[in-house]
Design a protein around this motif. Structure first.
Motif, PDB file in Angstrom:
ATOM      1  N   ALA A  95       0.834  -1.208   0.000  1.00 28.09           N
ATOM      2  CA  ALA A  95       0.000   0.000   0.000  1.00 28.09           C
ATOM      3  C   ALA A  95       0.869   1.258   0.000  1.00 28.09           C
ATOM      4  N   LEU A  96       1.956   1.232   0.768  1.00 26.48           N
ATOM      5  CA  LEU A  96       2.869   2.378   0.810  1.00 26.48           C
ATOM      6  C   LEU A  96       3.523   2.589  -0.554  1.00 26.48           C
ATOM      7  N   ALA A  97       4.024   1.508  -1.141  1.00 23.67           N
ATOM      8  CA  ALA A  97       4.685   1.606  -2.446  1.00 23.67           C
ATOM      9  C   ALA A  97       3.716   2.081  -3.521  1.00 23.67           C
ATOM     10  N   ASP A  98       2.507   1.528  -3.521  1.00 25.68           N
ATOM     11  CA  ASP A  98       1.511   1.946  -4.514  1.00 25.68           C
ATOM     12  C   ASP A  98       1.111   3.398  -4.307  1.00 25.68           C
ATOM     13  N   GLY A  99       1.067   3.831  -3.052  1.00 32.81           N
ATOM     14  CA  GLY A  99       0.745   5.228  -2.760  1.00 32.81           C
ATOM     15  C   GLY A  99       1.802   6.180  -3.290  1.00 32.81           C
ATOM     16  N   ILE A 100       3.066   5.771  -3.187  1.00 35.48           N
ATOM     17  CA  ILE A 100       4.157   6.575  -3.765  1.00 35.48           C
ATOM     18  C   ILE A 100       3.969   6.672  -5.277  1.00 35.48           C
ATOM     19  N   CYS A 101       3.623   5.546  -5.894  1.00 36.70           N
ATOM     20  CA  CYS A 101       3.382   5.544  -7.337  1.00 36.70           C
ATOM     21  C   CYS A 101       2.192   6.422  -7.717  1.00 36.70           C
ATOM     22  N   ASP A 102       1.118   6.341  -6.920  1.00 34.86           N
ATOM     23  CA  ASP A 102      -0.074   7.159  -7.187  1.00 34.86           C
ATOM     24  C   ASP A 102       0.280   8.641  -7.214  1.00 34.86           C
ATOM     25  N   ALA A 103       1.030   9.068  -6.195  1.00 35.13           N
ATOM     26  CA  ALA A 103       1.387  10.481  -6.086  1.00 35.13           C
ATOM     27  C   ALA A 103       2.336  10.897  -7.205  1.00 35.13           C
ATOM     28  N   ALA A 104       3.323  10.054  -7.501  1.00 36.09           N
ATOM     29  CA  ALA A 104       4.284  10.377  -8.563  1.00 36.09           C
ATOM     30  C   ALA A 104       3.589  10.435  -9.926  1.00 36.09           C
ATOM     31  N   ALA A 105       2.672   9.507 -10.177  1.00 37.19           N
ATOM     32  CA  ALA A 105       1.944   9.510 -11.443  1.00 37.19           C
ATOM     33  C   ALA A 105       1.066  10.746 -11.565  1.00 37.19           C
ATOM     34  N   ALA A 106       0.510  11.184 -10.440  1.00 38.60           N
ATOM     35  CA  ALA A 106      -0.323  12.390 -10.452  1.00 38.60           C
ATOM     36  C   ALA A 106       0.507  13.613 -10.842  1.00 38.60           C
ATOM     37  N   TYR A 108       3.290  13.508 -12.670  1.00 36.81           N
ATOM     38  CA  TYR A 108       3.647  13.340 -14.079  1.00 36.81           C
ATOM     39  C   TYR A 108       2.506  13.793 -14.987  1.00 36.81           C
ATOM     40  N   LEU A 109       1.286  13.394 -14.664  1.00 35.87           N
ATOM     41  CA  LEU A 109       0.130  13.759 -15.483  1.00 35.87           C
ATOM     42  C   LEU A 109      -0.171  15.255 -15.397  1.00 35.87           C
ATOM     43  N   GLU A 110       0.029  15.825 -14.231  1.00 34.66           N
ATOM     44  CA  GLU A 110      -0.218  17.270 -14.074  1.00 34.66           C
ATOM     45  C   GLU A 110       0.770  18.072 -14.913  1.00 34.66           C
ATOM     46  N   HIS A 111       2.003  17.594 -14.984  1.00 33.63           N
ATOM     47  CA  HIS A 111       3.021  18.281 -15.782  1.00 33.63           C
ATOM     48  C   HIS A 111       2.717  18.217 -17.276  1.00 33.63           C
ATOM     49  N   LYS A 112       1.886  17.273 -17.685  1.00 36.38           N
ATOM     50  CA  LYS A 112       1.535  17.145 -19.101  1.00 36.38           C
ATOM     51  C   LYS A 112       0.452  18.149 -19.512  1.00 36.38           C
ATOM     52  N   ARG A 113      -0.205  18.744 -18.521  1.00 38.81           N
ATOM     53  CA  ARG A 113      -1.203  19.767 -18.826  1.00 38.81           C
ATOM     54  C   ARG A 113      -0.501  21.050 -19.250  1.00 38.81           C
ATOM     55  N   GLN A 114      -1.200  21.897 -19.979  1.00 37.09           N
ATOM     56  CA  GLN A 114      -0.625  23.182 -20.379  1.00 37.09           C
ATOM     57  C   GLN A 114      -0.319  24.015 -19.141  1.00 37.09           C
ATOM     58  N   GLY A 115       0.747  24.814 -19.246  1.00 35.49           N
ATOM     59  CA  GLY A 115       1.256  25.567 -18.106  1.00 35.49           C
ATOM     60  C   GLY A 115       0.210  26.295 -17.285  1.00 35.49           C
ATOM     61  N   MET A 116      -0.684  26.997 -17.924  1.00 31.48           N
ATOM     62  CA  MET A 116      -1.695  27.784 -17.213  1.00 31.48           C
ATOM     63  C   MET A 116      -2.696  26.902 -16.470  1.00 31.48           C
ATOM     64  N   GLN A 117      -2.830  25.656 -16.909  1.00 32.26           N
ATOM     65  CA  GLN A 117      -3.794  24.749 -16.294  1.00 32.26           C
ATOM     66  C   GLN A 117      -3.204  23.967 -15.125  1.00 32.26           C
ATOM     67  N   GLN A 118      -1.888  23.975 -15.010  1.00 33.67           N
ATOM     68  CA  GLN A 118      -1.242  23.217 -13.950  1.00 33.67           C
ATOM     69  C   GLN A 118      -1.454  23.879 -12.589  1.00 33.67           C
ATOM     70  N   SER A 119      -1.627  23.055 -11.578  1.00 30.53           N
ATOM     71  CA  SER A 119      -1.779  23.535 -10.211  1.00 30.53           C
ATOM     72  C   SER A 119      -0.505  23.221  -9.434  1.00 30.53           C
ATOM     73  N   GLN A 120       0.253  24.248  -9.118  1.00 26.78           N
ATOM     74  CA  GLN A 120       1.478  24.045  -8.353  1.00 26.78           C
ATOM     75  C   GLN A 120       1.175  23.546  -6.943  1.00 26.78           C
ATOM     76  N   GLU A 121       0.049  23.975  -6.413  1.00 26.82           N
ATOM     77  CA  GLU A 121      -0.350  23.492  -5.084  1.00 26.82           C
ATOM     78  C   GLU A 121      -0.588  21.983  -5.117  1.00 26.82           C
ATOM     79  N   TRP A 122      -1.263  21.519  -6.158  1.00 26.24           N
ATOM     80  CA  TRP A 122      -1.526  20.090  -6.312  1.00 26.24           C
ATOM     81  C   TRP A 122      -0.224  19.318  -6.485  1.00 26.24           C
ATOM     82  N   ILE A 123       0.663  19.857  -7.323  1.00 26.34           N
ATOM     83  CA  ILE A 123       1.955  19.200  -7.561  1.00 26.34           C
ATOM     84  C   ILE A 123       2.740  19.093  -6.259  1.00 26.34           C
ATOM     85  N   SER A 124       2.774  20.177  -5.486  1.00 27.11           N
ATOM     86  CA  SER A 124       3.515  20.180  -4.217  1.00 27.11           C
ATOM     87  C   SER A 124       2.951  19.157  -3.234  1.00 27.11           C
TER      88      SER A 124
END
Length: 202
Positions: A95-106, A108-124
């Motif tokens: 569960a811990l390992a999968d949780g790390i993957c969940d957060a890291a994947a989130a 990665y996907l957020e960075h694929k959005r256009q700059g203005m649409q990205q949420s730095q708060e969410w990324i942090s």
């Protein structure tokens, strides 16, 4: 049996490694949920990989369900202990390992959005989850050879897949230098054939 998934997903990699460690034959079908012509939703209504198609045509989804099923299919090289306490602790590692993957994947996907649409708060928030998850993993591992002590289990596979995903998608995260016991574990894991054969790539 048939496993549907991609070569980049740490969850798919976890299932592939368990299949290899358990010496279970299967066909690997490349398909990603982000592909325009993806058939993943035909087998998993949630549109996620991996999906395991059993011999009777039944589909299993969610990597945790898949690997638990696979460990029960073949008694050779059990990866999930039968003892209730140890079993729960190994699943906790997963569960811990999968949780790390969940957060890291989130992230990665957020960075694929256009700059203005990205949420730095969410990324942090997600980056903090990754950092805290790695710190806990290092603390819990301590000076043990494997997560469960002296025995290689699903805990090591799950953590190895999480560390491999970070190395693949976020090489700038310096966990190897800061958390040496995780680096040593990862080095041991990467020498195992099932890990070498499933190194993530685009």
């Amino acid at each position: 049996m048939k496993l549907i998934g991609s070569t980049t997903s740490p969850y798919v990699r976890k299932a592939r490694i368990v299949l290899a460690e358990k010496h279970i034959g299967y066909n690997f079908e490349l398909d990603g949920p982000w592909n325009a012509d993806s058939h993943v939703p035909d087998y998993n209504p949630l549109g996620k990989v991996p999906v395991l198609i059993m011999d009777d045509g039944t589909s299993l989804f969610d990597s945790r369900v898949i690997v638990e099923y696979l460990d029960s299919v073949n008694p050779v090289s059990r990866l999930i202990p039968e003892s209730n306490r140890r079993r729960i602790m190994v699943k906790r590692w997963e569960a811990l390992a999968d949780g790390i993957c969940d957060a890291a994947a989130a992230v990665y996907l957020e960075h694929k959005r256009q700059g203005m649409q990205q949420s730095q708060e969410w990324i942090s928030r997600q980056q903090n989850k990754v950092a805290r998850g790695l710190e806990m993993a290092s603390r819990e591992l301590g000076d043990k050879k494997w997560c469960d002590g002296n025995v290689y289990t699903l805990a090591d596979i799950a953590l190895g897949c999480a560390l491999g995903y970070l190395a693949f998608r976020f090489p700038e995260i310096e966990w190897r230098n800061n958390l040496s016991n995780l680096a040593e574990l990862f080095e041991r894991l990467e020498k195992r054939p099932p890990f070498m054969e499933t190194t993530p790539h685009d």
